[in-house]
Design a protein around this motif. Structure first.
Motif, PDB file in Angstrom:
ATOM      1  N   GLY A 411       0.811  -1.216   0.000  1.00  0.00           N
ATOM      2  CA  GLY A 411       0.000   0.000   0.000  1.00  0.00           C
ATOM      3  C   GLY A 411       0.843   1.263   0.000  1.00  0.00           C
ATOM      4  N   GLU A 412       2.154   1.088   0.239  1.00  0.00           N
ATOM      5  CA  GLU A 412       3.078   2.219   0.117  1.00  0.00           C
ATOM      6  C   GLU A 412       3.719   2.174  -1.278  1.00  0.00           C
ATOM      7  OE1 GLU A 412       4.967   3.565   4.268  1.00  0.00           O
ATOM      8  OE2 GLU A 412       5.615   1.595   3.612  1.00  0.00           O
ATOM      9  N   PHE A 413       3.669   3.287  -1.974  1.00  0.00           N
ATOM     10  CA  PHE A 413       4.138   3.317  -3.359  1.00  0.00           C
ATOM     11  C   PHE A 413       5.181   4.427  -3.556  1.00  0.00           C
ATOM     12  CE2 PHE A 413      -0.102   1.549  -3.411  1.00  0.00           C
ATOM     13  CZ  PHE A 413       0.030   0.442  -4.236  1.00  0.00           C
ATOM     14  N   LEU A 414       6.101   4.139  -4.433  1.00  0.00           N
ATOM     15  CA  LEU A 414       7.101   5.124  -4.832  1.00  0.00           C
ATOM     16  C   LEU A 414       7.142   5.172  -6.351  1.00  0.00           C
ATOM     17  CD1 LEU A 414       9.513   7.032  -4.149  1.00  0.00           C
ATOM     18  CD2 LEU A 414      10.987   5.023  -4.391  1.00  0.00           C
ATOM     19  N   GLU A 457       6.224  -0.845  -4.944  1.00  0.00           N
ATOM     20  CA  GLU A 457       5.353  -0.988  -3.766  1.00  0.00           C
ATOM     21  C   GLU A 457       6.052  -1.834  -2.715  1.00  0.00           C
ATOM     22  OE1 GLU A 457       0.850  -2.534  -2.563  1.00  0.00           O
ATOM     23  OE2 GLU A 457       1.788  -3.190  -4.443  1.00  0.00           O
ATOM     24  N   GLY A 458       5.872  -1.427  -1.454  1.00  0.00           N
ATOM     25  CA  GLY A 458       6.416  -2.220  -0.359  1.00  0.00           C
ATOM     26  C   GLY A 458       5.804  -3.610  -0.331  1.00  0.00           C
ATOM     27  N   THR A 459       6.473  -4.539   0.319  1.00  0.00           N
ATOM     28  CA  THR A 459       6.029  -5.943   0.276  1.00  0.00           C
ATOM     29  C   THR A 459       5.608  -6.501   1.637  1.00  0.00           C
ATOM     30  OG1 THR A 459       8.316  -6.674   0.519  1.00  0.00           O
ATOM     31  CG2 THR A 459       7.468  -6.448  -1.732  1.00  0.00           C
ATOM     32  N   GLU A 460       5.927  -5.799   2.719  1.00  0.00           N
ATOM     33  CA  GLU A 460       5.604  -6.348   4.043  1.00  0.00           C
ATOM     34  C   GLU A 460       4.144  -6.074   4.380  1.00  0.00           C
ATOM     35  OE1 GLU A 460       8.237  -5.415   7.184  1.00  0.00           O
ATOM     36  OE2 GLU A 460      10.064  -5.634   5.959  1.00  0.00           O
ATOM     37  N   THR A 461       3.564  -6.995   5.176  1.00  0.00           N
ATOM     38  CA  THR A 461       2.181  -6.841   5.614  1.00  0.00           C
ATOM     39  C   THR A 461       2.132  -5.889   6.805  1.00  0.00           C
ATOM     40  OG1 THR A 461       1.671  -9.095   4.909  1.00  0.00           O
ATOM     41  CG2 THR A 461       0.134  -8.058   6.458  1.00  0.00           C
ATOM     42  N   LEU A 462       1.200  -4.970   6.757  1.00  0.00           N
ATOM     43  CA  LEU A 462       1.059  -3.990   7.836  1.00  0.00           C
ATOM     44  C   LEU A 462       0.590  -4.689   9.103  1.00  0.00           C
ATOM     45  CD1 LEU A 462       1.239  -0.867   8.198  1.00  0.00           C
ATOM     46  CD2 LEU A 462      -1.233  -0.827   7.850  1.00  0.00           C
ATOM     47  N   PRO A 463       1.266  -4.497  10.229  1.00  0.00           N
ATOM     48  CA  PRO A 463       0.856  -5.148  11.481  1.00  0.00           C
ATOM     49  C   PRO A 463      -0.583  -4.763  11.863  1.00  0.00           C
ATOM     50  CG  PRO A 463       3.042  -4.203  11.703  1.00  0.00           C
ATOM     51  CD  PRO A 463       2.481  -3.720  10.415  1.00  0.00           C
ATOM     52  N   GLU A 464      -1.253  -5.686  12.560  1.00  0.00           N
ATOM     53  CA  GLU A 464      -2.642  -5.457  12.968  1.00  0.00           C
ATOM     54  C   GLU A 464      -2.714  -4.255  13.901  1.00  0.00           C
ATOM     55  OE1 GLU A 464      -6.351  -7.906  14.972  1.00  0.00           O
ATOM     56  OE2 GLU A 464      -4.502  -8.928  14.469  1.00  0.00           O
ATOM     57  N   LEU A 468      -1.705   3.075   7.487  1.00  0.00           N
ATOM     58  CA  LEU A 468      -0.775   3.919   6.762  1.00  0.00           C
ATOM     59  C   LEU A 468      -1.221   5.376   6.831  1.00  0.00           C
ATOM     60  CD1 LEU A 468      -0.240   1.753   3.557  1.00  0.00           C
ATOM     61  CD2 LEU A 468       1.357   2.045   5.459  1.00  0.00           C
ATOM     62  N   PRO A 469      -0.259   6.292   6.926  1.00  0.00           N
ATOM     63  CA  PRO A 469      -0.645   7.707   6.927  1.00  0.00           C
ATOM     64  C   PRO A 469      -1.236   8.095   5.580  1.00  0.00           C
ATOM     65  CG  PRO A 469       1.744   7.478   6.730  1.00  0.00           C
ATOM     66  CD  PRO A 469       1.202   6.111   7.023  1.00  0.00           C
ATOM     67  N   LYS A 470      -2.174   9.000   5.654  1.00  0.00           N
ATOM     68  CA  LYS A 470      -2.808   9.445   4.421  1.00  0.00           C
ATOM     69  C   LYS A 470      -1.844  10.357   3.650  1.00  0.00           C
ATOM     70  CE  LYS A 470      -7.587   9.235   6.021  1.00  0.00           C
ATOM     71  NZ  LYS A 470      -8.860   9.992   6.219  1.00  0.00           N
ATOM     72  N   ASP A 471      -1.844  10.207   2.323  1.00  0.00           N
ATOM     73  CA  ASP A 471      -1.088  11.120   1.459  1.00  0.00           C
ATOM     74  C   ASP A 471      -1.878  11.366   0.185  1.00  0.00           C
ATOM     75  OD1 ASP A 471      -0.726   8.912  -0.196  1.00  0.00           O
ATOM     76  OD2 ASP A 471       1.238   8.422   0.653  1.00  0.00           O
ATOM     77  N   ASP A 472      -1.351  12.162  -0.651  1.00  0.00           N
ATOM     78  CA  ASP A 472      -2.052  12.525  -1.893  1.00  0.00           C
ATOM     79  C   ASP A 472      -1.752  11.571  -3.033  1.00  0.00           C
ATOM     80  OD1 ASP A 472      -3.119  14.725  -0.616  1.00  0.00           O
ATOM     81  OD2 ASP A 472      -1.404  16.005  -1.134  1.00  0.00           O
ATOM     82  N   PHE A 473      -1.015  10.514  -2.736  1.00  0.00           N
ATOM     83  CA  PHE A 473      -0.608   9.597  -3.797  1.00  0.00           C
ATOM     84  C   PHE A 473      -1.799   8.729  -4.198  1.00  0.00           C
ATOM     85  CE2 PHE A 473       1.341   5.975  -5.801  1.00  0.00           C
ATOM     86  CZ  PHE A 473       2.382   6.545  -6.507  1.00  0.00           C
TER      87      PHE A 473
END
Length: 483
Positions: A411-414, A457-464, A468-473
């Motif tokens: 869910g994190e993208f560059l 995109e990141g590959t790790e699963t976000l811990p329960e 993720l912080p909101k951004d304009d992406f």
């Protein structure tokens, strides 16, 4: 001593016999053999053995030659030029006459076809019997001696030259110097003329001035600016700037002579690390990739546009597969060692000078010559006929953690590459006189492919319990996921 004297007298008699008896008699008896049916008058300017026989019949010509070629012995020839001199006697040459060889060839030609007398006369004249031939009958090998003397006498002309001075923004011009060569025709005439009256000849070698290929006035005319073009590379990285600087320096103060063909690739040679080139972005198979010599195409493109504005017909140029940012659509000139080149031929009578500079901010090319005789004001233009929309973004999971300092979780993208549209374009060159468009020519009708955007995109699963912080992406929901 008596024996040597006898040998020398025999030689002298041989020379006299050949020069004064055999040569004219063999020549004219042979000619009479073919031409006895009618009196033949030689046309104006016809010479035999160095003697003018204009408007004479064969018999009259024979009598004139016999009267003018007096008996001689102990022939001595001295040639001088400035402070140099060369002395020859009959012992320096093989005494021989090859008149019979010429006549045998004439006989063969006559037997093969029905040649009329006028044609035969022309053929005789074309085969020799002028001052040069007569001299070589007496001094066999004289031509070779003259060639040896020419090495000490002849002086090659030097053309005027020019080199651009960036301090003065003008050309430093070196004047031309004329050359000299031996005037062989006059030398042979002088020798034959003196042989008619004396056995001792002393002559100053006649010379002719040889003008330089390009005079100072020619070069001044050729250093008139015809066109100029610049592109910016201020935002390029250090490696790309390095490559541009090397290439531009290779093209600065370049001279293309009349009828010479310029090749960008041949001038620069293969771009290698040994020549100082570094890796930078290049376009390959529709993508930007690293390659040695990246940035060179901006150099060739800048030169290409300067040539167009100078009224020079470019004989080879190629477009990129993708649009580039440093020039209008359809006016780029891609080069690649071994496949794509930039070429033109200098079709003028004067040199073309190319002046190039790269100062870290912009590339500049100036073209000088005599290429725009009509004094056109020349402009180029590129028109986008159709925009080709960029496709879906390409999303690549960052499995290696290459960008882990920026993205970690799903869910994190560059974005590492923005999507760019492609185009169908037409480019033109327009010619103006007194502000009015007088003609226009299409240079290219081309298509440039769109460029796909690239996301990691990141590959790790976000811990329960974490979010993720909101951004304009915003990721296009139709983006293509690549594993």
């Amino acid at each position: 001593m008596e024996k040597k004297k006898v040998v020398k007298q025999i030689k002298n008699v041989t020379i006299i016999f050949i020069l004064c008896f055999c040569l004219p008699l063999i020549t004219f008896f042979a000619i009479n053999y073919y031409l006895t049916r009618k009196d033949v008058i030689f046309e104006k300017g016809f010479t035999l053995c160095g003697v003018d026989v204009s408007n004479l019949t064969l018999e009259e010509a024979k009598e004139k030659i016999e009267n003018e070629l007096k008996e001689k012995e102990n022939i001595s020839l001295t040639l001088t030029f400035q402070n140099k001199s060369w002395h020859f006697s009959e012992t320096d040459f093989e005494v021989h006459s090859n008149v019979h060889i010429v006549l045998e060839e004439l006989d063969k030609a006559n037997r093969k076809s029905n040649v009329d007398k006028s044609r035969l006369i022309r053929r005789i004249k074309s085969m020799g019997f002028d001052s040069k031939v007569a001299t070589n009958y007496v001094f066999m090998g004289f031509d070779k001696k003259i060639d040896e003397i020419a090495e000490a006498v002849n002086l090659e002309p030097v053309s005027a030259s020019a080199k651009y001075n960036f301090n003065t923004n003008s050309f430093d011009i070196t004047d031309d110097t004329s050359g000299i060569i031996i005037d062989k025709e006059k030398l042979y005439d002088d020798i034959v003329g003196n042989l008619k009256t004396s056995n001792t000849i002393s002559l100053e070698i006649a010379t002719k001035d040889v003008p330089a290929e390009f005079s100072t006035d020619d070069i001044k005319k050729a250093t008139k600016k015809q066109g100029e073009f610049s592109t910016s590379y201020a935002s390029s990285n250090a490696s790309r700037k390095n490559n541009i600087k090397i290439a531009v320096n290779s093209l600065n103060n370049l001279v293309i002579k009349p009828n010479e063909t310029f090749s960008f690739n041949n001038t620069l040679g293969k771009r290698t690390k040994n020549k100082g080139y570094k890796e930078a972005n290049i376009i390959k198979d529709g993508n930007f990739v690293k390659g040695v010599g990246g940035g060179i195409c901006q150099v060739s493109t800048t030169l290409y546009n300067a040539l167009l504005l100078s009224n020079i017909e470019v004989t080879e140029s190629h477009k990129h597969t993708l649009p580039v940012s440093y020039v209008k659509p359809g006016l780029d000139a891609m080069v690649s060692w071994g496949s794509a080149d930039l070429k033109f031929t200098n079709t003028t009578s004067l040199p073309i000078f190319i002046v190039a500079n790269a100062d870290g901010e912009k590339i500049n090319f100036k073209v000088f010559g005599d290429t725009n005789k009509n004094n056109y004001e020349i402009k180029t233009r590129g028109e986008i006929i159709k925009t080709i929309k960029a496709g879906k973004d390409k999303v690549i999971p960052d499995k290696t953690g290459m960008y882990s300092d920026k993205i970690l979780f799903k869910g994190e993208f560059l974005r590492v590459k923005s999507a760019k549209n492609g185009y169908e374009v037409k480019s033109f060159i327009d010619y103006y006189l007194d502000g009015k468009l007088v003609k226009s020519k299409m240079l290219r009708h081309a298509t440039y492919a769109p460029q796909q955007g690239i996301l990691y995109e990141g590959t790790e699963t976000l811990p329960e319990g974490f979010s993720l912080p909101k951004d304009d992406f915003v990721v296009d929901k139709n983006s293509v996921i690549n594993d």
